[in-house]
Write a protein that holds these residues in place. Sequence first.
Motif, PDB file in Angstrom:
ATOM      1  N   GLN B 249       0.825  -1.204   0.000  1.00  0.00           N
ATOM      2  CA  GLN B 249       0.000   0.000   0.000  1.00  0.00           C
ATOM      3  C   GLN B 249       0.865   1.263   0.000  1.00  0.00           C
ATOM      4  O   GLN B 249       0.592   2.209  -0.733  1.00  0.00           O
ATOM      5  CB  GLN B 249      -0.864  -0.023   1.241  1.00  0.00           C
ATOM      6  CG  GLN B 249      -2.185   0.653   1.112  1.00  0.00           C
ATOM      7  CD  GLN B 249      -3.071   0.288   2.285  1.00  0.00           C
ATOM      8  OE1 GLN B 249      -3.219  -0.900   2.625  1.00  0.00           O
ATOM      9  NE2 GLN B 249      -3.624   1.283   2.935  1.00  0.00           N
ATOM     10  N   LEU B 250       1.923   1.293   0.823  1.00  0.00           N
ATOM     11  CA  LEU B 250       2.780   2.479   0.894  1.00  0.00           C
ATOM     12  C   LEU B 250       3.456   2.722  -0.454  1.00  0.00           C
ATOM     13  O   LEU B 250       3.510   3.848  -0.950  1.00  0.00           O
ATOM     14  CB  LEU B 250       3.837   2.310   1.993  1.00  0.00           C
ATOM     15  CG  LEU B 250       3.283   2.238   3.420  1.00  0.00           C
ATOM     16  CD1 LEU B 250       4.418   2.108   4.422  1.00  0.00           C
ATOM     17  CD2 LEU B 250       2.439   3.455   3.738  1.00  0.00           C
ATOM     18  N   ALA B 251       3.949   1.641  -1.067  1.00  0.00           N
ATOM     19  CA  ALA B 251       4.582   1.787  -2.378  1.00  0.00           C
ATOM     20  C   ALA B 251       3.562   2.269  -3.406  1.00  0.00           C
ATOM     21  O   ALA B 251       3.861   3.116  -4.245  1.00  0.00           O
ATOM     22  CB  ALA B 251       5.184   0.457  -2.808  1.00  0.00           C
ATOM     23  N   LEU B 252       2.345   1.745  -3.288  1.00  0.00           N
ATOM     24  CA  LEU B 252       1.277   2.086  -4.225  1.00  0.00           C
ATOM     25  C   LEU B 252       0.932   3.582  -4.177  1.00  0.00           C
ATOM     26  O   LEU B 252       0.786   4.227  -5.211  1.00  0.00           O
ATOM     27  CB  LEU B 252       0.079   1.228  -3.851  1.00  0.00           C
ATOM     28  CG  LEU B 252      -1.209   1.182  -4.634  1.00  0.00           C
ATOM     29  CD1 LEU B 252      -1.737  -0.232  -4.558  1.00  0.00           C
ATOM     30  CD2 LEU B 252      -2.234   2.105  -4.070  1.00  0.00           C
ATOM     31  N   TYR B 253       0.822   4.148  -2.961  1.00  0.00           N
ATOM     32  CA  TYR B 253       0.558   5.586  -2.848  1.00  0.00           C
ATOM     33  C   TYR B 253       1.636   6.373  -3.574  1.00  0.00           C
ATOM     34  O   TYR B 253       1.357   7.303  -4.343  1.00  0.00           O
ATOM     35  CB  TYR B 253       0.521   6.029  -1.382  1.00  0.00           C
ATOM     36  CG  TYR B 253      -0.600   5.449  -0.564  1.00  0.00           C
ATOM     37  CD1 TYR B 253      -1.835   5.187  -1.134  1.00  0.00           C
ATOM     38  CD2 TYR B 253      -0.425   5.174   0.784  1.00  0.00           C
ATOM     39  CE1 TYR B 253      -2.863   4.648  -0.379  1.00  0.00           C
ATOM     40  CE2 TYR B 253      -1.454   4.642   1.555  1.00  0.00           C
ATOM     41  CZ  TYR B 253      -2.671   4.380   0.958  1.00  0.00           C
ATOM     42  OH  TYR B 253      -3.675   3.850   1.704  1.00  0.00           O
ATOM     43  N   ALA B 254       2.907   6.002  -3.305  1.00  0.00           N
ATOM     44  CA  ALA B 254       4.019   6.748  -3.900  1.00  0.00           C
ATOM     45  C   ALA B 254       4.021   6.601  -5.426  1.00  0.00           C
ATOM     46  O   ALA B 254       4.214   7.576  -6.146  1.00  0.00           O
ATOM     47  CB  ALA B 254       5.337   6.262  -3.310  1.00  0.00           C
ATOM     48  N   ILE B 255       3.775   5.387  -5.910  1.00  0.00           N
ATOM     49  CA  ILE B 255       3.866   5.153  -7.355  1.00  0.00           C
ATOM     50  C   ILE B 255       2.734   5.857  -8.091  1.00  0.00           C
ATOM     51  O   ILE B 255       2.945   6.490  -9.133  1.00  0.00           O
ATOM     52  CB  ILE B 255       3.856   3.648  -7.659  1.00  0.00           C
ATOM     53  CG1 ILE B 255       5.148   3.015  -7.149  1.00  0.00           C
ATOM     54  CG2 ILE B 255       3.696   3.399  -9.151  1.00  0.00           C
ATOM     55  CD1 ILE B 255       5.137   1.522  -7.160  1.00  0.00           C
ATOM     56  N   ILE B 256       1.518   5.763  -7.570  1.00  0.00           N
ATOM     57  CA  ILE B 256       0.394   6.403  -8.260  1.00  0.00           C
ATOM     58  C   ILE B 256       0.568   7.922  -8.255  1.00  0.00           C
ATOM     59  O   ILE B 256       0.289   8.594  -9.243  1.00  0.00           O
ATOM     60  CB  ILE B 256      -0.943   5.944  -7.653  1.00  0.00           C
ATOM     61  CG1 ILE B 256      -1.155   4.491  -8.071  1.00  0.00           C
ATOM     62  CG2 ILE B 256      -2.102   6.831  -8.104  1.00  0.00           C
ATOM     63  CD1 ILE B 256      -2.448   3.884  -7.699  1.00  0.00           C
ATOM     64  N   GLY B 257       1.107   8.473  -7.163  1.00  0.00           N
ATOM     65  CA  GLY B 257       1.366   9.905  -7.145  1.00  0.00           C
ATOM     66  C   GLY B 257       2.557  10.280  -8.023  1.00  0.00           C
ATOM     67  O   GLY B 257       2.577  11.335  -8.644  1.00  0.00           O
ATOM     68  N   GLY B 258       3.537   9.421  -8.070  1.00  0.00           N
ATOM     69  CA  GLY B 258       4.773   9.712  -8.821  1.00  0.00           C
ATOM     70  C   GLY B 258       5.964   9.452  -7.918  1.00  0.00           C
ATOM     71  O   GLY B 258       6.255  10.266  -7.039  1.00  0.00           O
ATOM     72  N   VAL B 261       9.272  12.071  -7.579  1.00  0.00           N
ATOM     73  CA  VAL B 261       9.238  13.461  -7.119  1.00  0.00           C
ATOM     74  C   VAL B 261       8.775  13.526  -5.667  1.00  0.00           C
ATOM     75  O   VAL B 261       8.041  12.647  -5.207  1.00  0.00           O
ATOM     76  CB  VAL B 261       8.301  14.337  -7.986  1.00  0.00           C
ATOM     77  CG1 VAL B 261       8.858  14.485  -9.386  1.00  0.00           C
ATOM     78  CG2 VAL B 261       6.907  13.738  -8.011  1.00  0.00           C
ATOM     79  N   TRP B 262       9.193  14.584  -4.970  1.00  0.00           N
ATOM     80  CA  TRP B 262       8.898  14.679  -3.539  1.00  0.00           C
ATOM     81  C   TRP B 262       7.416  14.751  -3.236  1.00  0.00           C
ATOM     82  O   TRP B 262       6.964  14.294  -2.203  1.00  0.00           O
ATOM     83  CB  TRP B 262       9.646  15.873  -2.935  1.00  0.00           C
ATOM     84  CG  TRP B 262       9.223  17.218  -3.501  1.00  0.00           C
ATOM     85  CD1 TRP B 262       9.785  17.852  -4.577  1.00  0.00           C
ATOM     86  CD2 TRP B 262       8.173  18.060  -3.038  1.00  0.00           C
ATOM     87  NE1 TRP B 262       9.129  19.031  -4.822  1.00  0.00           N
ATOM     88  CE2 TRP B 262       8.143  19.195  -3.891  1.00  0.00           C
ATOM     89  CE3 TRP B 262       7.252  17.977  -1.994  1.00  0.00           C
ATOM     90  CZ2 TRP B 262       7.228  20.227  -3.722  1.00  0.00           C
ATOM     91  CZ3 TRP B 262       6.331  19.013  -1.831  1.00  0.00           C
ATOM     92  CH2 TRP B 262       6.334  20.123  -2.688  1.00  0.00           C
ATOM     93  N   TRP B 263       6.625  15.315  -4.154  1.00  0.00           N
ATOM     94  CA  TRP B 263       5.197  15.467  -3.849  1.00  0.00           C
ATOM     95  C   TRP B 263       4.358  14.273  -4.316  1.00  0.00           C
ATOM     96  O   TRP B 263       3.147  14.253  -4.133  1.00  0.00           O
ATOM     97  CB  TRP B 263       4.651  16.772  -4.413  1.00  0.00           C
ATOM     98  CG  TRP B 263       4.896  16.992  -5.884  1.00  0.00           C
ATOM     99  CD1 TRP B 263       5.965  17.606  -6.460  1.00  0.00           C
ATOM    100  CD2 TRP B 263       4.047  16.597  -6.971  1.00  0.00           C
ATOM    101  NE1 TRP B 263       5.834  17.615  -7.824  1.00  0.00           N
ATOM    102  CE2 TRP B 263       4.671  17.013  -8.164  1.00  0.00           C
ATOM    103  CE3 TRP B 263       2.826  15.944  -7.047  1.00  0.00           C
ATOM    104  CZ2 TRP B 263       4.123  16.773  -9.425  1.00  0.00           C
ATOM    105  CZ3 TRP B 263       2.264  15.706  -8.303  1.00  0.00           C
ATOM    106  CH2 TRP B 263       2.923  16.123  -9.465  1.00  0.00           C
ATOM    107  N   GLY B 264       5.020  13.256  -4.883  1.00  0.00           N
ATOM    108  CA  GLY B 264       4.294  12.063  -5.322  1.00  0.00           C
ATOM    109  C   GLY B 264       3.476  11.402  -4.220  1.00  0.00           C
ATOM    110  O   GLY B 264       2.271  11.156  -4.389  1.00  0.00           O
ATOM    111  N   PRO B 265       4.109  11.126  -3.044  1.00  0.00           N
ATOM    112  CA  PRO B 265       3.345  10.485  -1.975  1.00  0.00           C
ATOM    113  C   PRO B 265       2.152  11.327  -1.520  1.00  0.00           C
ATOM    114  O   PRO B 265       1.100  10.785  -1.162  1.00  0.00           O
ATOM    115  CB  PRO B 265       4.345  10.317  -0.841  1.00  0.00           C
ATOM    116  CG  PRO B 265       5.651  10.805  -1.328  1.00  0.00           C
ATOM    117  CD  PRO B 265       5.522  11.261  -2.738  1.00  0.00           C
ATOM    118  N   LEU B 266       2.297  12.654  -1.563  1.00  0.00           N
ATOM    119  CA  LEU B 266       1.197  13.540  -1.183  1.00  0.00           C
ATOM    120  C   LEU B 266       0.035  13.365  -2.151  1.00  0.00           C
ATOM    121  O   LEU B 266      -1.109  13.145  -1.753  1.00  0.00           O
ATOM    122  CB  LEU B 266       1.676  14.997  -1.185  1.00  0.00           C
ATOM    123  CG  LEU B 266       0.624  16.054  -0.867  1.00  0.00           C
ATOM    124  CD1 LEU B 266       0.174  15.951   0.575  1.00  0.00           C
ATOM    125  CD2 LEU B 266       1.150  17.459  -1.145  1.00  0.00           C
TER     126      LEU B 266
END
Lengths: 288, 331
Positions: B249-258, B261-266
């Motif tokens: 799930q944590l990887a998924l949030y980051a990947i879908i956001g990007g 880049v630093w704002w991907g997880p956001l």
Amino acid sequence: MAVLQALVNGILVGGVYALITVGLTLIFGVLEIVNFAQGEFLMVGMYVAYFSYVALHLDPMLSAVLAFGILFGIGAVLERWLVRRVLRGPEISQIFLTVGISIALQNAALAFFGADFHSVHVPYQTASIFLGPIPISVPYLLAFAWGAAINLVLYFFLVRTDFGRAMRAVAVNTVAATLSGINVSRVRMVAFAIGAGLAGLAGAVILPYAYVYPTIGLQYVVIMFTIAVLGGLGNVNGAVIGSLIVGITQSLSALFLPSALQNLVVFALFVAVLMIKPYGLFGRSHAH
Amino acid sequence: MRTEAPWGRRTLLAIGALALLCVPLLHLSDYTMRVATMTCVYVVAAAGWTLIGGYANQITLGQATMFGIGAYVSTMLFVHFHVSPWIGGPLGAMAAALAAAVIGLLVFRLWGAYFALVTLALAEMVRILVEYAQPITGGPQGISVPFVRNSLWLLQFPEAKDYYEIAALLVILALALARAVQSSPLGYRLRAIRDDEVAAKLAGINVFRTKMIAFMLGAVLTALAGTLYAQITGFVDPDSVLSITLSVQLALYAIIGGAQVWWGPLAGAALLVPLGQAMTGSGSGAGAGLAKIVYGLLLVAIVVIQPLGIAGFVKSLQRRKRAAPSEAIAP
């Protein structure tokens, strides 16, 4: 005596693991991707066998063939529409495509079939036969027999048939295979489909002694990866040896460790082997 | 090189951070604030994954270990020794950094799929050990954080929404760190490793050390999120903080956001956490299943269409906009 019993159990369990893992290994060998959805293919196979039992009173040993067929179809479609598109993509796509598929399948099962545990009742469920003084559980023995048969068939398929040879050619060198006229994308599609089908078949075969529920795949998937990597990802014979090592390690460690820690020994062995041989016991290094 | 007005951009970021802190002034419903608070927790945790998984392409599937260590260390110190989470949290973060050092030592030699699989196996080993150590960890049933009183010092408040300001501050700190790393020499080294590890090594980069710093920094962020999670929910068990599902799930949030880049997880967590909560909130287990089907399908779509996630879409949009005027001039 206890050791002998544990050894026999270990070999039986190992044979079943070989059946569960061989599809994963085949897929990695030919497509060079780790299929994180393999545990969910197993789960779908278990549900196919379960519903065949409920609706048609079909023994899981027979509906295994049906499970193979259905998962073969699912695998072919997934390869054709999705997997194919990431084979040249970045690593992150290759890993997370099948992770995404596994999340979707797992939760589709949850949404449609509910979170309840299901099992089947077959006449031989609690039966065992005696090998000298050692009892052997019949459901395990049947699953082991399926495992041995499938591995033999697969071996002859890969060694003796033209399509099997083509598959091995693609695994060794894709460019050379293309140049010698092999239809590489078709070989990949069939390899992925067979790999998925074998997971489905394995799921049906283990149903007489296992419960099926949406997240059952997670129970098996780390063990599967451990075995596949121990044997060298992509090495089908290595996977059989890896399965036996893991099965025997599990049942022997159960003699002197609490059952909660059984898998700890297996995973520790896995990590230790990779520290010494970064590509597994029988693996070859894949060029970057 | 594109020149930018750094002050303009920084002002914009400062306004964004301030807006994040001022959300409670909108007097949103308790439910919305609870979701916003949990979103903050997952943004921080996913930012930890981004540092190593996104910036350096070392795709770990064991980030839940760091989250779990943060949650368990502060909770056990609180339950057994009455240590405030303000001390337990940083201690948990240090423990996670130490765990990252040990894991890094074992796995950084491995490549690609082998790396992902071994991090997964190591995370499972941690889960098995925590489940086994029942007397101190509560075992598979988990451990509750007893509610003592409404107190900032004990980091205990009656409602999830009361944690919002602290969670938002942590988000600002985490993203500021992620952004600083991205534009620092460390960030350049990480990108070099991501693009071509062998070339990076030949260029004189200490690959092992670079990965290690990013992995440990990421572990600290994810562990702090874990401590906050434990305080908010008041309950920690292996299934919720140490599972494969959480790692993914944590990887998924980051990947879908990007992931790069630093704002991907956001972007990823802000999109997916509320979506998940809304569908789960509708009641039955089927709702939770449906929400996660959407997660899975989104992940499939993103990696096939745009592996750089939402950030990738934004980037190609910007490029098109910048290209447009020159096209107008061309005959």
